[in-house]
Design an enzyme around this catalytic site. Structure first.
Site, PDB file in Angstrom:
ATOM      1  N   ASP A  65       0.817  -1.224   0.000  1.00 38.08           N
ATOM      2  CA  ASP A  65       0.000   0.000   0.000  1.00 38.08           C
ATOM      3  C   ASP A  65       0.844   1.265   0.000  1.00 38.08           C
ATOM      4  OD1 ASP A  65       0.741  -0.662   2.611  1.00 38.08           O
ATOM      5  OD2 ASP A  65      -1.032   0.284   3.505  1.00 38.08           O
ATOM      6  N   VAL A  66       2.004   1.217   0.661  1.00 37.32           N
ATOM      7  CA  VAL A  66       2.856   2.412   0.728  1.00 37.32           C
ATOM      8  C   VAL A  66       3.438   2.711  -0.659  1.00 37.32           C
ATOM      9  CG1 VAL A  66       4.943   3.394   1.783  1.00 37.32           C
ATOM     10  CG2 VAL A  66       3.365   2.005   3.158  1.00 37.32           C
ATOM     11  N   SER A 142     -15.999 -11.285 -13.149  1.00 32.30           N
ATOM     12  CA  SER A 142     -15.763 -12.541 -13.853  1.00 32.30           C
ATOM     13  C   SER A 142     -17.077 -13.303 -13.993  1.00 32.30           C
ATOM     14  CB  SER A 142     -14.781 -13.393 -13.054  1.00 32.30           C
ATOM     15  OG  SER A 142     -14.690 -14.678 -13.613  1.00 32.30           O
ATOM     16  N   TYR A 156     -12.079 -17.298  -5.223  1.00 27.22           N
ATOM     17  CA  TYR A 156     -12.092 -16.420  -6.402  1.00 27.22           C
ATOM     18  C   TYR A 156     -13.519 -15.963  -6.723  1.00 27.22           C
ATOM     19  CZ  TYR A 156     -11.398 -14.942 -11.283  1.00 27.22           C
ATOM     20  OH  TYR A 156     -11.367 -14.230 -12.464  1.00 27.22           O
ATOM     21  N   LYS A 160     -14.617 -12.020  -6.675  1.00 23.34           N
ATOM     22  CA  LYS A 160     -15.209 -11.300  -7.807  1.00 23.34           C
ATOM     23  C   LYS A 160     -16.624 -10.821  -7.465  1.00 23.34           C
ATOM     24  CE  LYS A 160     -11.883 -11.216 -10.788  1.00 23.34           C
ATOM     25  NZ  LYS A 160     -11.074  -9.969 -10.850  1.00 23.34           N
TER      26      LYS A 160
END
Ligand code: NAD
Length: 255
Positions: A65-66, A142, A156, A160
């Site tokens: 994130d940084v 997806s 997954y 999604k």
């Protein structure tokens, strides 16, 4: 004039696969296209393609994130005014399909790249769009997230599903700022990676049966997805928001 003159598009995980095809299409149609990707190798290969001339590649791990915030700040400092974001990063990351074999770590990785990375990047880019009073966000959902999957797992599918639901909420919240948010939901698109996955997880007979279940009787191509993303990002799609657009040859439909 081309469709994306004076537009600046940011695509996550775009040095290969679907994202690269999108970046090349935006660039060809006049946009300043910027790709974020963690793989130096993929960036090197992409840069060597004549179609990728003019695309700016930034090497960054979307899970950091940084580093991600620093990259977006650097783009801004270089004078880029982002108006379009494609949250393309994601995948099942070769985690097991059977639910009982998926460990917490598998769930964390898949939710992290598909959902958390999109949340963070969207949070970084939205203020620029709000300042402009114009923006286009296209998320990658997806077919799996819409209808379940024969070869990827619940992690997954759920990730999604989360991306797709977030799309509706962002459309609600940021529509008044001139920002649309939609999701493109592809069926299997035959990138080399997906070819490998299909070969590993399905017999030739199962693959043939899956093909017969697609009304268009073919698998998807990266260009099918890039064309849909480009339309949703265009000016003329300005009254379309909060929609989940299936790009699956008719394999999954709903009214
Ligand atoms: N390919 C398909 O059949 C298909 C179908 C439906 C949905 N999708 C979705 O479309 C999107 C793109 O899929 P794809 O198959 O082109 O992806 P892919 O697996 O080919 O990956 C594209 C790029 O992601 C980069 N990447 C991976 N992890 C990263 C990280 N942490 N930080 C930065 N870059 C990272 C890789 O280096 C690679 O260049 C995904 O969200 C995927 O879930 C793909």
């Amino acid at each position: 004039m081309t469709r994306f003159d004076n537009r600046t598009v940011l695509i996550s995980a775009g040095a290969d696969g679907l994202g690269l095809s999108m970046a090349e299409r935006f660039s060809r149609e006049g946009a300043a296209a910027v790709v974020l990707d963690r793989s130096a190798e993929a960036i090197g290969t992409a840069k060597a393609r004549p179609e990728a001339k003019g695309i700016r590649f930034e090497q960054v791990d979307l899970m950091d994130d940084v580093a991600l915030a620093a990259t977006v700040s650097r783009l801004e400092a270089d004078g880029l005014r982002l108006d379009t974001l494609v949250n393309n990063a994601g995948g099942s990351l070769h985690t097991p399909r059977p639910f009982l074999e998926e460990r917490d770590e598998d769930w964390d990785r898949v939710m992290g790249l598909n959902v958390t990375a999109a949340v963070r990047l969207t949070r970084l880019v939205l203020p620029h769009m709000m300042e402009k009073g114009f923006g286009r966000i296209v998320n990658l959902g997806s077919k799996a997230g819409r209808y379940g999957s024969l070869f990827t797992g619940a992690n997954y599918v759920a990730a999604k599903g989360a991306v797709q639901s977030m799309t509706l909420q962002l459309a609600q919240e940021f529509g008044p700022h001139g920002i649309t948010c939609n999701a493109v939901c592809p069926g299997a698109i035959l990138t080399p990676r997906v070819e490998g996955l299909l070969a590993q997880r399905m017999t030739p007979e199962e693959r043939e049966a899956a093909l017969q279940a697609i009304p268009m009787r073919r698998n998807g191509r990266v260009e099918d997805v890039a064309a849909t993303v480009a339309f949703l990002a265009s000016e003329e799609a300005g009254f379309i928001t909060g929609q989940l657009i299936d790009v699956n040859g008719g394999q999954g439909m709903c009214s």
